[in-house]
Motif scaffolding. Structure first.
Motif, PDB file in Angstrom:
ATOM      1  N   UNK A  96       0.976  -1.272  -0.191  1.00 35.94           N
ATOM      2  CA  UNK A  96      -0.179   0.121   0.003  1.00 35.94           C
ATOM      3  C   UNK A  96       0.938   1.321  -0.020  1.00 35.94           C
ATOM      4  N   UNK A  97       2.114   1.123   0.726  1.00 39.50           N
ATOM      5  CA  UNK A  97       2.741   2.429   0.922  1.00 39.50           C
ATOM      6  C   UNK A  97       4.130   2.628   0.230  1.00 39.50           C
ATOM      7  N   UNK A  98       4.688   1.478   0.058  1.00 44.68           N
ATOM      8  CA  UNK A  98       6.035   0.982  -0.573  1.00 44.68           C
ATOM      9  C   UNK A  98       7.185   1.626   0.339  1.00 44.68           C
ATOM     10  N   UNK A  99       7.143   2.531   1.002  1.00 43.98           N
ATOM     11  CA  UNK A  99       8.301   2.909   2.107  1.00 43.98           C
ATOM     12  C   UNK A  99       7.671   3.347   3.504  1.00 43.98           C
ATOM     13  N   UNK A 100       8.337   2.592   4.237  1.00 43.66           N
ATOM     14  CA  UNK A 100       7.917   2.425   5.551  1.00 43.66           C
ATOM     15  C   UNK A 100       8.994   2.616   6.528  1.00 43.66           C
ATOM     16  N   UNK A 101       8.642   2.928   7.887  1.00 43.28           N
ATOM     17  CA  UNK A 101       9.793   2.796   9.110  1.00 43.28           C
ATOM     18  C   UNK A 101       9.097   1.866  10.000  1.00 43.28           C
ATOM     19  N   UNK A 102      10.183   1.178  10.490  1.00 42.89           N
ATOM     20  CA  UNK A 102       9.971   0.079  11.662  1.00 42.89           C
ATOM     21  C   UNK A 102      10.896   0.461  12.692  1.00 42.89           C
ATOM     22  N   UNK A 155      20.194   4.227  14.042  1.00 48.43           N
ATOM     23  CA  UNK A 155      19.817   4.241  15.436  1.00 48.43           C
ATOM     24  C   UNK A 155      19.004   2.707  15.609  1.00 48.43           C
ATOM     25  N   UNK A 156      17.693   2.857  16.082  1.00 50.16           N
ATOM     26  CA  UNK A 156      16.968   1.808  16.057  1.00 50.16           C
ATOM     27  C   UNK A 156      15.720   1.858  15.062  1.00 50.16           C
ATOM     28  N   UNK A 157      15.823   2.548  13.943  1.00 45.67           N
ATOM     29  CA  UNK A 157      14.798   2.654  13.072  1.00 45.67           C
ATOM     30  C   UNK A 157      15.128   2.080  11.835  1.00 45.67           C
ATOM     31  N   UNK A 158      14.278   1.375  11.295  1.00 42.44           N
ATOM     32  CA  UNK A 158      14.493   0.608   9.897  1.00 42.44           C
ATOM     33  C   UNK A 158      13.847   1.385   8.931  1.00 42.44           C
ATOM     34  N   UNK A 159      14.470   1.666   7.736  1.00 48.96           N
ATOM     35  CA  UNK A 159      13.597   2.094   6.702  1.00 48.96           C
ATOM     36  C   UNK A 159      13.549   1.056   5.507  1.00 48.96           C
ATOM     37  N   UNK A 160      12.343   0.478   4.951  1.00 49.20           N
ATOM     38  CA  UNK A 160      12.372  -0.477   4.167  1.00 49.20           C
ATOM     39  C   UNK A 160      11.451   0.196   3.136  1.00 49.20           C
ATOM     40  N   UNK A 161      11.791  -0.539   1.886  1.00 50.37           N
ATOM     41  CA  UNK A 161      11.286   0.073   0.476  1.00 50.37           C
ATOM     42  C   UNK A 161      10.764  -1.347  -0.420  1.00 50.37           C
ATOM     43  N   UNK A 162       9.773  -1.330  -0.740  1.00 53.68           N
ATOM     44  CA  UNK A 162       9.316  -2.401  -1.890  1.00 53.68           C
ATOM     45  C   UNK A 162       8.354  -1.778  -2.939  1.00 53.68           C
ATOM     46  N   UNK A 163       8.917  -1.994  -4.222  1.00 54.32           N
ATOM     47  CA  UNK A 163       7.890  -1.290  -5.100  1.00 54.32           C
ATOM     48  C   UNK A 163       6.654  -2.109  -5.081  1.00 54.32           C
ATOM     49  N   UNK A 164       5.490  -1.099  -5.212  1.00 52.85           N
ATOM     50  CA  UNK A 164       3.953  -1.819  -5.325  1.00 52.85           C
ATOM     51  C   UNK A 164       3.882  -2.508  -6.562  1.00 52.85           C
ATOM     52  N   UNK A 200       0.455  -2.552  -7.430  1.00 50.58           N
ATOM     53  CA  UNK A 200      -0.825  -2.215  -8.001  1.00 50.58           C
ATOM     54  C   UNK A 200      -0.871  -0.663  -7.617  1.00 50.58           C
ATOM     55  N   UNK A 201      -0.187  -0.319  -6.458  1.00 49.35           N
ATOM     56  CA  UNK A 201      -0.342   1.127  -5.903  1.00 49.35           C
ATOM     57  C   UNK A 201       0.934   2.151  -6.072  1.00 49.35           C
ATOM     58  N   UNK A 202       1.663   1.934  -7.296  1.00 50.88           N
ATOM     59  CA  UNK A 202       2.870   2.759  -7.263  1.00 50.88           C
ATOM     60  C   UNK A 202       2.698   4.223  -7.319  1.00 50.88           C
ATOM     61  N   UNK A 203       3.431   4.750  -6.261  1.00 50.57           N
ATOM     62  CA  UNK A 203       3.563   6.009  -5.868  1.00 50.57           C
ATOM     63  C   UNK A 203       4.905   6.721  -6.064  1.00 50.57           C
ATOM     64  N   UNK A 204       6.124   5.934  -5.822  1.00 50.26           N
ATOM     65  CA  UNK A 204       7.281   6.469  -5.697  1.00 50.26           C
ATOM     66  C   UNK A 204       8.036   6.110  -7.187  1.00 50.26           C
ATOM     67  N   UNK A 205       8.546   7.232  -7.536  1.00 50.00           N
ATOM     68  CA  UNK A 205       9.232   7.218  -9.085  1.00 50.00           C
ATOM     69  C   UNK A 205      10.730   7.257  -8.371  1.00 50.00           C
ATOM     70  N   UNK A 206      11.650   6.401  -8.537  1.00 48.34           N
ATOM     71  CA  UNK A 206      12.808   6.408  -8.136  1.00 48.34           C
ATOM     72  C   UNK A 206      13.912   6.995  -9.024  1.00 48.34           C
ATOM     73  N   UNK A 207      14.893   7.678  -8.886  1.00 51.96           N
ATOM     74  CA  UNK A 207      15.859   8.362  -9.789  1.00 51.96           C
ATOM     75  C   UNK A 207      16.278   7.030 -10.720  1.00 51.96           C
ATOM     76  N   UNK A 208      16.325   7.382 -12.028  1.00 47.61           N
ATOM     77  CA  UNK A 208      16.722   6.512 -13.119  1.00 47.61           C
ATOM     78  C   UNK A 208      18.299   6.125 -12.928  1.00 47.61           C
ATOM     79  N   UNK A 209      18.599   5.055 -13.265  1.00 55.31           N
ATOM     80  CA  UNK A 209      20.035   4.372 -13.048  1.00 55.31           C
ATOM     81  C   UNK A 209      20.768   4.869 -14.319  1.00 55.31           C
ATOM     82  N   UNK A 210      22.171   5.619 -14.213  1.00 50.53           N
ATOM     83  CA  UNK A 210      22.897   5.945 -15.356  1.00 50.53           C
ATOM     84  C   UNK A 210      23.454   4.838 -15.936  1.00 50.53           C
ATOM     85  N   UNK A 211      23.170   4.536 -17.363  1.00 46.73           N
ATOM     86  CA  UNK A 211      23.913   3.762 -18.128  1.00 46.73           C
ATOM     87  C   UNK A 211      24.815   4.164 -18.771  1.00 46.73           C
ATOM     88  N   UNK A 212      25.873   3.123 -18.912  1.00 47.55           N
ATOM     89  CA  UNK A 212      27.179   3.773 -19.784  1.00 47.55           C
ATOM     90  C   UNK A 212      27.286   3.426 -21.113  1.00 47.55           C
TER      91      UNK A 212
END
Length: 101
Positions: free
Chosen positions: A42-48, A78-87, A89-101
């Motif tokens: 649902x969110x793609x990016x969360x903190x635990x 510290x004691x905070x974990x940040x997780x990301x998983x591309x959704x 059905x609910x794609x919200x975050x557009x990641x920067x493109x990977x530079x190709x050589x």
């Protein structure tokens, strides 16, 4: 696999988020992993937040969360974990493109 640029972008996006899950004395379990998968879809990016009474090492907990949810570990600060998983059905975050050589 995320690039350094993508991780920096996601860290900036996660800065204003509040942790929505806590890992306590019981550690990581199957029910928690199932709930985290649903929230990541649902969110793609969360903190635990890892509580002080958690008996496992914070690095082990972070790896278990990432592996169990099949998500990318963006940051452990510290004691905070940040997780990301591309959704799917609910794609919200557009990641920067990977530079190709």
């Amino acid at each position: 696999m995320l690039t350094g640029k993508q991780k920096r972008f996601l860290r900036a996006e996660a800065h204003h988020l509040d942790p929505i899950f806590q890992v306590g004395k019981g550690g990581v379990n199957d029910a928690m992993i199932a709930q985290l998968r649903d929230v990541l879809e649902a969110r793609e990016l969360i903190k635990v937040r890892i509580l002080d009474n958690c008996e496992e090492d914070k690095n082990v907990v972070a790896e278990e969360l990432a592996a169990g949810t099949r998500a990318e570990l963006v940051q452990l600060i510290g004691l905070t974990v940040v997780l990301y998983k591309e959704s799917r059905n609910n794609k919200k975050i557009v990641l920067p493109k990977v530079a190709t050589k």
